[in-house]
Write a protein that holds these residues in place. Sequence first.
Motif, PDB file in Angstrom:
ATOM      1  N   GLU A 173       0.725  -1.170   0.007  1.00 28.45           N
ATOM      2  CA  GLU A 173       0.081  -0.055   0.012  1.00 28.45           C
ATOM      3  C   GLU A 173       1.025   1.341   0.089  1.00 28.45           C
ATOM      4  OE1 GLU A 173      -4.158  -1.633   2.183  1.00 28.45           O
ATOM      5  OE2 GLU A 173      -2.405  -0.926   3.470  1.00 28.45           O
ATOM      6  N   ALA A 175       2.109   1.610  -3.565  1.00 29.47           N
ATOM      7  CA  ALA A 175       1.225   1.928  -4.324  1.00 29.47           C
ATOM      8  C   ALA A 175       0.967   3.603  -4.131  1.00 29.47           C
ATOM      9  CB  ALA A 175       0.119   1.099  -4.161  1.00 29.47           C
ATOM     10  N   LEU A 183      -0.381  -2.386  -6.951  1.00 27.93           N
ATOM     11  CA  LEU A 183      -1.920  -2.530  -6.851  1.00 27.93           C
ATOM     12  C   LEU A 183      -1.919  -4.031  -6.753  1.00 27.93           C
ATOM     13  CD1 LEU A 183      -3.531   0.277  -8.774  1.00 27.93           C
ATOM     14  CD2 LEU A 183      -3.459  -0.116  -6.165  1.00 27.93           C
ATOM     15  N   TRP A 184      -1.400  -4.709  -7.681  1.00 29.62           N
ATOM     16  CA  TRP A 184      -1.446  -6.405  -7.910  1.00 29.62           C
ATOM     17  C   TRP A 184      -0.848  -6.889  -6.818  1.00 29.62           C
ATOM     18  CZ3 TRP A 184      -4.614  -9.101 -10.259  1.00 29.62           C
ATOM     19  CH2 TRP A 184      -4.847  -8.885 -11.676  1.00 29.62           C
ATOM     20  N   VAL A 234      -1.043  -5.838  -3.505  1.00 29.52           N
ATOM     21  CA  VAL A 234      -2.130  -5.315  -2.415  1.00 29.52           C
ATOM     22  C   VAL A 234      -3.309  -6.418  -2.783  1.00 29.52           C
ATOM     23  CG1 VAL A 234      -3.788  -3.823  -1.947  1.00 29.52           C
ATOM     24  CG2 VAL A 234      -1.338  -2.875  -2.253  1.00 29.52           C
ATOM     25  N   ALA A 235      -3.680  -6.808  -3.815  1.00 30.56           N
ATOM     26  CA  ALA A 235      -4.826  -7.417  -4.127  1.00 30.56           C
ATOM     27  C   ALA A 235      -4.351  -8.955  -3.815  1.00 30.56           C
ATOM     28  CB  ALA A 235      -5.162  -7.628  -5.763  1.00 30.56           C
ATOM     29  N   ALA A 239     -12.366  -7.594  -1.158  1.00 35.46           N
ATOM     30  CA  ALA A 239     -11.360  -6.588  -1.431  1.00 35.46           C
ATOM     31  C   ALA A 239     -10.194  -6.898  -2.510  1.00 35.46           C
ATOM     32  CB  ALA A 239     -10.820  -6.057   0.073  1.00 35.46           C
ATOM     33  N   ALA A 240     -10.070  -8.051  -2.126  1.00 35.43           N
ATOM     34  CA  ALA A 240      -8.721  -8.490  -3.379  1.00 35.43           C
ATOM     35  C   ALA A 240      -9.385  -8.151  -4.814  1.00 35.43           C
ATOM     36  CB  ALA A 240      -8.448  -9.705  -2.949  1.00 35.43           C
ATOM     37  N   GLU A 280     -11.718  -6.349  -5.881  1.00 37.73           N
ATOM     38  CA  GLU A 280     -11.693  -4.793  -6.173  1.00 37.73           C
ATOM     39  C   GLU A 280     -10.264  -4.362  -6.648  1.00 37.73           C
ATOM     40  OE1 GLU A 280     -13.489  -3.093  -2.661  1.00 37.73           O
ATOM     41  OE2 GLU A 280     -15.353  -3.891  -3.247  1.00 37.73           O
ATOM     42  N   GLN A 281      -9.375  -4.645  -5.802  1.00 37.75           N
ATOM     43  CA  GLN A 281      -8.151  -4.060  -6.199  1.00 37.75           C
ATOM     44  C   GLN A 281      -7.368  -4.680  -7.371  1.00 37.75           C
ATOM     45  OE1 GLN A 281      -5.992  -1.817  -4.494  1.00 37.75           O
ATOM     46  NE2 GLN A 281      -7.832  -1.605  -3.197  1.00 37.75           N
ATOM     47  N   ARG A 284      -8.877  -2.734 -10.079  1.00 42.22           N
ATOM     48  CA  ARG A 284      -8.415  -1.288 -10.042  1.00 42.22           C
ATOM     49  C   ARG A 284      -6.952  -1.419 -10.871  1.00 42.22           C
ATOM     50  NH1 ARG A 284      -6.074   1.628  -4.819  1.00 42.22           N
ATOM     51  NH2 ARG A 284      -5.259   3.637  -5.816  1.00 42.22           N
ATOM     52  N   ALA A 285      -6.250  -2.527 -10.709  1.00 47.94           N
ATOM     53  CA  ALA A 285      -4.914  -2.615 -11.250  1.00 47.94           C
ATOM     54  C   ALA A 285      -4.974  -2.835 -12.660  1.00 47.94           C
ATOM     55  CB  ALA A 285      -4.151  -3.678 -10.736  1.00 47.94           C
TER      56      ALA A 285
END
Length: 436
Positions: free
Chosen positions: A221, A224, A236-237, A239-240, A251-252, A254-255, A258-259
């Motif tokens: 995080e 990022a 971001l990957w 984080v996921a 949440a994974a 969603e991230q 986003r990536a």
Amino acid sequence: MHRRVLSCLFLCASGILPEGVASVAAADALPPLHAVAPRVALAPEPVRSRYWQGIVSPEHARAEQLVRHGRALLYPALGLGLLLGNEVALQRRIAVESALARFERAVELAPDLREARLFYGKALAFWEHRDDDGQLRSRADEAVQQLHALRALDPLYEAQEVAFQLGVLHSRQGDFAAAVREYERSLALDSDGDDNGTLLGNLAEVTMLRGDLPRALALYERAARVSEEGGRVLSLWGVAVALDRLGERKAALEQARRAMQQDRAPLAVLRQNGVFFVPAYERSYYEALGALALADAVREPGEQLSTLAARGASWLSVPESLSTLTLFERALAELSDTPHAALVAPLSLRVTRAQRELSKLALRGPPTHNTSARVEPTTRPAGEPLPQAREAVCLLWLLRSLAGFASYVQQDGGKGPFADDAREHLVDLSHALSRP
């Protein structure tokens, strides 16, 4: 008095006066011993200008010239992509080996030339060759030895860069504890005061592979927030995947989405030049999670189906069309040798129907892509068979995700670092695909 001392010091720097005379003269000009701040002991190195160094030691001048030539070869070679075909790969290898030969000779001529040691270690780190049997060979062990030799010669010379390179090398060797130490050392030596996104991301990766998921997530995080473009997408990957392995599945996803929205093509950053995974099959976990995120996105009415399908075609390297038969055959083929092969036969009817629906989308042509930013939805074409198309696209990504997680579980006898997490996904996906 001062004039005599200055003259002696200049002559000593030129290598003219005997060492003993220079030492006595220099001592008169130095403050008392207790007033001098302690310094790290370095290997003795004459204080000479480049000009005088070349006069006194022609080998040293030749070594510096070789380093310059090697650098001119190495940096362009590193810009050549690893995935652009055999011809480019051969050019890259030849350039790296040419640079390596020059650095090696420079170290032979001038073993105390620190720049030669640094670039010799770097070139060794970048050298790799794939044998006829597909095995990838490297010279990482030699690179580690050269960088440690440089550190022994001068602990302060490019200390942050040396620590970073050692962190990368230890990561490639699977020594994650040593990699963490070197990355943390490099982070502590950062004199700019600003976070280094690449360094933080690498530290996060080896921290995750050591099993410390909460700290890895915090580092990802942080990376990022400070990274730019490709580095931010990679973070971001991270984080996921960290969220996924912590059990935060929603949440994974969603991230992961986003990536993909910030990437030029789905998961393209995971295969770009310079990105590697340890173990190598770790990439399949990321890609399986990405396919699952795409399947999840299909269920949202706001997402344009043609856009999603075209993203998938780009990901699987299908030339400018959906080529749905290729998409499904590839996904099913990857399942044929797994414990989930029994799913393939019951899915055949659904696959046939999905191919038909995706073919209708293919006839409409892929949407225009903005490769530098998120792909924005466009107006849905009139008469698009919405429910059937959504089912077809969703089925495709579920199959791809299942194949990816199954591939991960099969590696290392099912004892991969996060094999249990992949197995949980396989159970969920098997249930999802077995429903009509």
